[in-house]
Scaffold this motif. Structure first.
Motif, PDB file in Angstrom:
ATOM      1  N   GLN A   1     -59.869  41.610 -20.017  1.00  0.00           N
ATOM      2  CA  GLN A   1     -59.366  42.976 -19.843  1.00  0.00           C
ATOM      3  C   GLN A   1     -58.126  43.226 -20.695  1.00  0.00           C
ATOM      4  OE1 GLN A   1     -58.818  43.103 -15.594  1.00  0.00           O
ATOM      5  NE2 GLN A   1     -60.851  43.981 -15.219  1.00  0.00           N
ATOM      6  N   LEU A   2     -57.257  42.232 -20.796  1.00  0.00           N
ATOM      7  CA  LEU A   2     -56.045  42.400 -21.593  1.00  0.00           C
ATOM      8  C   LEU A   2     -56.381  42.513 -23.075  1.00  0.00           C
ATOM      9  CD1 LEU A   2     -52.994  42.624 -21.517  1.00  0.00           C
ATOM     10  CD2 LEU A   2     -52.848  40.134 -21.545  1.00  0.00           C
ATOM     11  N   ARG A   3     -57.354  41.740 -23.528  1.00  0.00           N
ATOM     12  CA  ARG A   3     -57.820  41.883 -24.910  1.00  0.00           C
ATOM     13  C   ARG A   3     -58.300  43.319 -25.149  1.00  0.00           C
ATOM     14  NH1 ARG A   3     -62.061  36.882 -25.336  1.00  0.00           N
ATOM     15  NH2 ARG A   3     -60.615  35.116 -25.138  1.00  0.00           N
ATOM     16  N   TYR A   4     -59.091  43.818 -24.217  1.00  0.00           N
ATOM     17  CA  TYR A   4     -59.632  45.176 -24.348  1.00  0.00           C
ATOM     18  C   TYR A   4     -58.500  46.204 -24.402  1.00  0.00           C
ATOM     19  CZ  TYR A   4     -62.477  49.314 -23.415  1.00  0.00           C
ATOM     20  OH  TYR A   4     -63.081  50.549 -23.503  1.00  0.00           O
ATOM     21  N   GLN A   5     -57.525  46.029 -23.536  1.00  0.00           N
ATOM     22  CA  GLN A   5     -56.393  46.958 -23.479  1.00  0.00           C
ATOM     23  C   GLN A   5     -55.681  47.044 -24.826  1.00  0.00           C
ATOM     24  OE1 GLN A   5     -53.605  46.143 -20.247  1.00  0.00           O
ATOM     25  NE2 GLN A   5     -51.891  46.703 -21.570  1.00  0.00           N
TER      26      GLN A   5
ATOM     27  N   MET B   1     -65.092  39.857 -24.942  1.00  0.00           N
ATOM     28  CA  MET B   1     -65.366  38.427 -24.905  1.00  0.00           C
ATOM     29  C   MET B   1     -66.447  38.120 -25.927  1.00  0.00           C
ATOM     30  SD  MET B   1     -67.502  38.130 -21.296  1.00  0.00           S
ATOM     31  CE  MET B   1     -67.727  36.355 -21.517  1.00  0.00           C
ATOM     32  N   ASP B   2     -66.586  36.840 -26.307  1.00  0.00           N
ATOM     33  CA  ASP B   2     -67.616  36.436 -27.259  1.00  0.00           C
ATOM     34  C   ASP B   2     -68.168  35.071 -26.860  1.00  0.00           C
ATOM     35  OD1 ASP B   2     -65.830  34.449 -28.169  1.00  0.00           O
ATOM     36  OD2 ASP B   2     -65.067  35.719 -29.776  1.00  0.00           O
ATOM     37  N   MET B   3     -69.053  34.532 -27.690  1.00  0.00           N
ATOM     38  CA  MET B   3     -69.742  33.296 -27.323  1.00  0.00           C
ATOM     39  C   MET B   3     -68.789  32.118 -27.194  1.00  0.00           C
ATOM     40  SD  MET B   3     -71.629  32.204 -30.857  1.00  0.00           S
ATOM     41  CE  MET B   3     -70.731  31.728 -32.339  1.00  0.00           C
ATOM     42  N   PHE B   4     -67.643  32.147 -27.886  1.00  0.00           N
ATOM     43  CA  PHE B   4     -66.725  31.016 -27.822  1.00  0.00           C
ATOM     44  C   PHE B   4     -66.025  30.918 -26.466  1.00  0.00           C
ATOM     45  CE2 PHE B   4     -67.150  31.728 -32.386  1.00  0.00           C
ATOM     46  CZ  PHE B   4     -67.373  30.437 -32.841  1.00  0.00           C
ATOM     47  N   ASP B   5     -65.973  32.015 -25.730  1.00  0.00           N
ATOM     48  CA  ASP B   5     -65.358  31.963 -24.405  1.00  0.00           C
ATOM     49  C   ASP B   5     -66.146  31.102 -23.438  1.00  0.00           C
ATOM     50  OD1 ASP B   5     -63.050  33.683 -24.741  1.00  0.00           O
ATOM     51  OD2 ASP B   5     -64.463  35.338 -24.962  1.00  0.00           O
ATOM     52  N   GLY B   6     -67.430  30.870 -23.734  1.00  0.00           N
ATOM     53  CA  GLY B   6     -68.257  30.043 -22.860  1.00  0.00           C
ATOM     54  C   GLY B   6     -68.346  28.596 -23.295  1.00  0.00           C
ATOM     55  N   MET B   7     -67.660  28.245 -24.387  1.00  0.00           N
ATOM     56  CA  MET B   7     -67.729  26.875 -24.895  1.00  0.00           C
ATOM     57  C   MET B   7     -66.815  25.940 -24.099  1.00  0.00           C
ATOM     58  SD  MET B   7     -69.928  26.950 -27.397  1.00  0.00           S
ATOM     59  CE  MET B   7     -70.819  28.101 -26.344  1.00  0.00           C
ATOM     60  N   PRO B   8     -67.223  24.694 -23.877  1.00  0.00           N
ATOM     61  CA  PRO B   8     -66.392  23.752 -23.107  1.00  0.00           C
ATOM     62  C   PRO B   8     -65.082  23.398 -23.791  1.00  0.00           C
ATOM     63  CG  PRO B   8     -68.300  22.641 -24.080  1.00  0.00           C
ATOM     64  CD  PRO B   8     -68.515  24.103 -24.269  1.00  0.00           C
ATOM     65  N   ASP B   9     -65.004  23.557 -25.116  1.00  0.00           N
ATOM     66  CA  ASP B   9     -63.772  23.237 -25.830  1.00  0.00           C
ATOM     67  C   ASP B   9     -62.939  24.473 -26.135  1.00  0.00           C
ATOM     68  OD1 ASP B   9     -64.109  20.508 -25.841  1.00  0.00           O
ATOM     69  OD2 ASP B   9     -65.239  20.487 -27.714  1.00  0.00           O
ATOM     70  N   SER B  10     -63.100  25.520 -25.319  1.00  0.00           N
ATOM     71  CA  SER B  10     -62.280  26.726 -25.441  1.00  0.00           C
ATOM     72  C   SER B  10     -61.301  26.789 -24.279  1.00  0.00           C
ATOM     73  CB  SER B  10     -63.156  27.978 -25.437  1.00  0.00           C
ATOM     74  OG  SER B  10     -63.897  28.086 -26.635  1.00  0.00           O
ATOM     75  N   TYR B  11     -60.078  27.163 -24.581  1.00  0.00           N
ATOM     76  CA  TYR B  11     -59.035  27.280 -23.567  1.00  0.00           C
ATOM     77  C   TYR B  11     -58.406  28.674 -23.671  1.00  0.00           C
ATOM     78  CZ  TYR B  11     -59.324  22.161 -23.595  1.00  0.00           C
ATOM     79  OH  TYR B  11     -59.759  20.861 -23.547  1.00  0.00           O
ATOM     80  N   ASN B  12     -58.628  29.498 -22.675  1.00  0.00           N
ATOM     81  CA  ASN B  12     -57.995  30.807 -22.615  1.00  0.00           C
ATOM     82  C   ASN B  12     -56.712  30.698 -21.797  1.00  0.00           C
ATOM     83  OD1 ASN B  12     -59.568  32.925 -24.003  1.00  0.00           O
ATOM     84  ND2 ASN B  12     -61.226  32.211 -22.685  1.00  0.00           N
ATOM     85  N   ILE B  13     -55.609  31.070 -22.402  1.00  0.00           N
ATOM     86  CA  ILE B  13     -54.302  30.995 -21.758  1.00  0.00           C
ATOM     87  C   ILE B  13     -53.904  32.400 -21.313  1.00  0.00           C
ATOM     88  CG2 ILE B  13     -51.861  30.427 -22.121  1.00  0.00           C
ATOM     89  CD1 ILE B  13     -52.815  28.401 -24.241  1.00  0.00           C
ATOM     90  N   ILE B  14     -53.394  32.497 -20.097  1.00  0.00           N
ATOM     91  CA  ILE B  14     -53.000  33.784 -19.543  1.00  0.00           C
ATOM     92  C   ILE B  14     -51.571  33.701 -19.016  1.00  0.00           C
ATOM     93  CG2 ILE B  14     -54.006  33.199 -17.295  1.00  0.00           C
ATOM     94  CD1 ILE B  14     -54.042  36.753 -18.748  1.00  0.00           C
TER      95      ILE B  14
END
Length: 402
Positions: free
Chosen positions: A19-23, A41-54
């Motif tokens: 949501q923040l990306r969209y904003q 969001m994109d396909m990399f958000d579902g990858m095990p080696d992806s880390y989303n920091i909030i």
């Protein structure tokens, strides 16, 4: 005021990221098209080696960044620019020096709410946690494609352009392929060469960052079910005890960078017995009790490391007590100046000099000496050439005493 920076793991936290990306990207800058779901969001958000920091200010999501480790699908940056030639150069260079094959990562999807963009500590802390992830995973190099409008910012962080700008048709902006070493961006994020402790090494990927303003309570003696310990990254924390005989709290200790506090909750179920408050703007690394025991159950050396720190802390508390009780004012001031020197960090542009971001008022509070006397002491030290003094920092020119 406090801001907490963490890796998003729950569905709610991940939704806040999208949501923040969209904003920022769709509503504010119109880089991307709006959609009914109001998320990006994109396909990399579902990858095990992806880390989303909030990052949260209270309950409000205020900043986010994503780290993706190189894998079978490559990196998001590879979709906009062909980095294969540069990958080959890095591999050849490593092989010629007898080093392991480089591991690349991509840092991107960076978005901060407009109301928080003046918070430099928030900006850096997002990258600090990114660096913690990269170091823990063995990343050697960072690649990204930077928006031409923010190119100067990326250059200040140490990234260098690998080619001419390219037009990204999907978001209708020009991008520049960029690269830097993991060491370089870590140096920028932490304001100089990073110093590691045994705790930061053992509990990598377990920490969150907590940014607190001066005067902010971290915890109180009334907390009945504490579940977090804190390691001071920068700043200072005052530890006090409530009293019934005096109208003000009793000062027990003042802790500075590198010191652990609140750790007893990790190994017992007792309520807090003291209060902890930020004396100056302070960055904390937070270790949750659940994360701690997950590590301990995997390897008992983690418990030994914490017990060793607690033992050293008890020795330090004893020494501080003697200083407070019996030392002269001059000896007390000298003692706390030496303690600060041990925590000083190398300056980014002058690594032979080390700095503590702390002014005269905070030093007065730490040493327990009146402001006029503590300021006179610091100014005398500055005249001898052993330190430099500004309104908000103390610079050490000589090596730290052990």
């Amino acid at each position: 005021m406090s801001i907490r920076v963490k890796v998003a793991t729950t569905p709610v936290e991940l939704n806040h990221v999208y949501q923040l990306r969209y904003q920022v990207y769709a509503e504010e800058y119109a880089y991307m098209q709006k959609n009914p779901q109001r998320i990006i969001m994109d396909m990399f958000d579902g990858m095990p080696d992806s880390y989303n920091i909030i990052a949260y200010d209270g309950e409000t999501p205020v900043g986010t960044i994503r780290v993706v480790i190189d894998g079978a699908l490559r990196l998001p940056a590879d979709q906009m620019y062909d980095f294969n030639q540069y990958r080959s150069q890095l591999i050849e260079q490593a092989q010629s020096q007898g080093l392991p094959i480089p591991l690349l990562a991509n840092s991107g999807m960076f978005a901060i709410d407009a109301r928080w963009r003046n918070r430099r500590d928030l900006f850096r802390s997002l990258f600090k946690l990114s660096c913690d992830i990269g170091e823990a995973r063995g990343v050697t190099d960072i690649i990204t494609t930077a928006n031409i409008e923010t190119l100067a910012l990326y250059k200040r962080m140490g990234l260098k352009a690998l080619g001419a700008q390219i037009r990204h048709e999907h978001i209708s902006v020009s991008m520049v392929p960029m690269h830097c070493s993991m060491a370089q961006i870590t140096k920028w994020a932490f304001g100089g060469p990073r110093t590691h402790s045994k705790l930061t090494e053992l509990f990598a990927l377990c920490y969150e960052y907590l940014l607190v303003s001066a005067g902010t309570p971290i915890f109180n003696a009334t907390d009945e079910n504490p579940d977090e310990a804190y390691l001071i990254s920068s700043g200072a924390i005052g530890i006090t005890m409530d009293t019934t005989t005096m109208q003000q709290d009793f000062d027990l200790a003042t802790l500075t960078a590198g010191e652990l506090f609140g750790e007893s909750c990790l190994i017992d179920e007792q309520p807090r017995k003291v209060n902890a408050t930020a004396i100056v703007n302070t960055d904390l690394m937070v270790l949750n009790k659940k994360e701690f025991w997950q590590k301990v159950n995997q390897d008992q050396s983690f418990m030994k490391a914490v017990l060793k720190v607690m033992d050293q802390k008890l020795r330090d508390v004893g020494r501080r007590a003697l200083i407070y009780a019996h030392a002269s004012q001059e000896e007390r001031l000298q003692f706390f100046l030496e303690q600060l020197a041990k925590t000083a960090q190398p300056m980014l542009k002058k690594p032979h000099q080390r700095v503590v971001r702390m002014g005269g008022h905070a030093f007065s509070v730490i040493s327990g000496v009146e402001r006029d006397e503590s300021q006179a002491f610091l100014e005398q030290q500055a005249k001898t050439g052993s330190i430099g003094l500004t309104e908000n920092s103390i610079v050490f020119y000589s090596e730290a005493r052990s």
